[in-house]
Enzyme design. Structure first.
Site, PDB file in Angstrom:
ATOM      1  N   HIS A 239     -10.722 -36.024 -39.460  1.00 38.10           N
ATOM      2  CA  HIS A 239     -11.317 -35.572 -38.203  1.00 38.10           C
ATOM      3  C   HIS A 239     -11.341 -34.049 -38.174  1.00 38.10           C
ATOM      4  CE1 HIS A 239     -10.315 -39.621 -36.125  1.00 38.10           C
ATOM      5  NE2 HIS A 239     -11.545 -39.611 -36.609  1.00 38.10           N
TER       6      HIS A 239
ATOM      7  N   SER B 162     -21.631 -38.067 -42.182  1.00 33.51           N
ATOM      8  CA  SER B 162     -20.496 -37.716 -41.329  1.00 33.51           C
ATOM      9  C   SER B 162     -20.036 -38.971 -40.603  1.00 33.51           C
ATOM     10  CB  SER B 162     -20.905 -36.666 -40.297  1.00 33.51           C
ATOM     11  OG  SER B 162     -20.907 -35.396 -40.866  1.00 33.51           O
ATOM     12  N   GLY B 163     -18.745 -39.007 -40.245  1.00 31.46           N
ATOM     13  CA  GLY B 163     -18.190 -40.178 -39.570  1.00 31.46           C
ATOM     14  C   GLY B 163     -18.978 -40.634 -38.361  1.00 31.46           C
TER      15      GLY B 163
ATOM     16  N   ASP C  92     -16.006 -47.512 -35.044  1.00 35.14           N
ATOM     17  CA  ASP C  92     -16.194 -47.434 -36.500  1.00 35.14           C
ATOM     18  C   ASP C  92     -14.865 -47.135 -37.203  1.00 35.14           C
ATOM     19  OD1 ASP C  92     -18.846 -47.681 -35.790  1.00 35.14           O
ATOM     20  OD2 ASP C  92     -19.420 -45.662 -36.407  1.00 35.14           O
TER      21      ASP C  92
ATOM     22  N   LYS D 264      -9.259 -31.278 -40.747  1.00 35.47           N
ATOM     23  CA  LYS D 264      -9.934 -30.900 -41.990  1.00 35.47           C
ATOM     24  C   LYS D 264      -9.153 -29.849 -42.779  1.00 35.47           C
ATOM     25  CE  LYS D 264     -14.581 -32.306 -40.659  1.00 35.47           C
ATOM     26  NZ  LYS D 264     -14.310 -33.703 -40.908  1.00 35.47           N
TER      27      LYS D 264
ATOM     28  N   HIS E  14     -16.965 -42.263 -32.096  1.00 34.34           N
ATOM     29  CA  HIS E  14     -17.197 -43.377 -33.017  1.00 34.34           C
ATOM     30  C   HIS E  14     -15.913 -44.170 -33.273  1.00 34.34           C
ATOM     31  CE1 HIS E  14     -15.863 -40.005 -35.417  1.00 34.34           C
ATOM     32  NE2 HIS E  14     -15.666 -40.784 -36.462  1.00 34.34           N
TER      33      HIS E  14
ATOM     34  N   ASP F   9     -18.017 -43.485 -41.826  1.00 32.65           N
ATOM     35  CA  ASP F   9     -16.860 -44.381 -41.861  1.00 32.65           C
ATOM     36  C   ASP F   9     -17.302 -45.798 -42.219  1.00 32.65           C
ATOM     37  OD1 ASP F   9     -15.268 -42.241 -40.954  1.00 32.65           O
ATOM     38  OD2 ASP F   9     -15.588 -42.793 -38.866  1.00 32.65           O
TER      39      ASP F   9
ATOM     40  N   ARG G  57      -9.191 -51.573 -39.939  1.00 33.19           N
ATOM     41  CA  ARG G  57      -9.051 -53.032 -39.983  1.00 33.19           C
ATOM     42  C   ARG G  57      -9.461 -53.569 -41.347  1.00 33.19           C
ATOM     43  NH1 ARG G  57     -12.071 -57.568 -39.387  1.00 33.19           N
ATOM     44  NH2 ARG G  57     -11.002 -59.376 -38.506  1.00 33.19           N
TER      45      ARG G  57
ATOM     46  N   ASP H 117      -7.097 -37.604 -35.925  1.00 35.31           N
ATOM     47  CA  ASP H 117      -6.620 -36.770 -34.816  1.00 35.31           C
ATOM     48  C   ASP H 117      -6.372 -37.707 -33.634  1.00 35.31           C
ATOM     49  OD1 ASP H 117      -6.157 -35.045 -32.737  1.00 35.31           O
ATOM     50  OD2 ASP H 117      -8.134 -34.109 -32.789  1.00 35.31           O
TER      51      ASP H 117
ATOM     52  N   THR I 244     -16.491 -38.605 -46.291  1.00 42.74           N
ATOM     53  CA  THR I 244     -17.513 -38.437 -45.266  1.00 42.74           C
ATOM     54  C   THR I 244     -18.105 -37.036 -45.416  1.00 42.74           C
ATOM     55  OG1 THR I 244     -15.699 -37.920 -43.753  1.00 42.74           O
ATOM     56  CG2 THR I 244     -16.638 -40.135 -43.614  1.00 42.74           C
ATOM     57  N   GLY I 245     -19.248 -36.814 -44.815  1.00 43.41           N
ATOM     58  CA  GLY I 245     -20.078 -35.643 -45.057  1.00 43.41           C
ATOM     59  C   GLY I 245     -19.430 -34.281 -45.005  1.00 43.41           C
ATOM     60  N   THR I 246     -18.937 -33.880 -43.864  1.00 41.41           N
ATOM     61  CA  THR I 246     -18.382 -32.536 -43.721  1.00 41.41           C
ATOM     62  C   THR I 246     -17.107 -32.377 -44.534  1.00 41.41           C
ATOM     63  OG1 THR I 246     -19.279 -32.507 -41.476  1.00 41.41           O
ATOM     64  CG2 THR I 246     -17.702 -30.785 -42.032  1.00 41.41           C
ATOM     65  N   THR I 247     -16.246 -33.375 -44.499  1.00 41.09           N
ATOM     66  CA  THR I 247     -15.018 -33.329 -45.291  1.00 41.09           C
ATOM     67  C   THR I 247     -15.363 -33.208 -46.767  1.00 41.09           C
ATOM     68  OG1 THR I 247     -13.828 -34.648 -43.633  1.00 41.09           O
ATOM     69  CG2 THR I 247     -12.873 -34.551 -45.854  1.00 41.09           C
TER      70      THR I 247
END
Length: 127
Positions: A10, A56-57, A92, A14, A89, A62, A98, A82, A36-39
């Protein structure tokens, strides 16, 4: 087989992900990484890792990683969440966690468990 690890963080986590990835960079360079995108962008630019970037999430990243996990394409998830900031989201996120439980995939959601998972995977690869 090289460990296949998903890396997600999150926004407020990051910097922690970059520090973690920097600490384990030599090991992570031997793994197949998805993020995920930004990470993923930060891991590529700041740590020099090869990463398959998903959306991105909040835009489905996700869920994309969850789909890979269900298909057997992910061995461990490092998801620095976080818990103090509401996420738009959240369904997601819950679905991904899960799916980890349903498919018995290690899922670290904080730095303590991330260190445990990565150090165990690293030790397993070294033996």
């Amino acid at each position: 087989m090289k460990p296949r690890i998903a890396l997600i963080a999150h926004d407020k986590k990051k910097d922690d992900m970059i520090a973690l990835a920097t600490e384990y960079a030599a090991f992570l360079k031997t793994c197949t990484l998805t993020a995920t995108g930004t990470t993923g962008g930060r891991l590529i630019n700041e740590v020099g890792l090869a990463v398959d970037r998903k959306h991105s999430g909040p835009f489905g990243g996700d869920l994309q990683i969850g789909s890979m996990l269900v298909e057997g394409g992910i061995d461990a998830v490092i998801f620095l969440r976080d818990p103090m900031t509401p996420q738009p989201h959240e369904p997601d996120i819950n679905a991904l966690v899960r799916a980890c439980d349903v498919h018995n995939v290690a899922c670290a959601t904080n730095l303590s468990t991330a260190h445990l998972v990565l150090s165990q995977l690293q030790a397993k690869e070294a033996s």
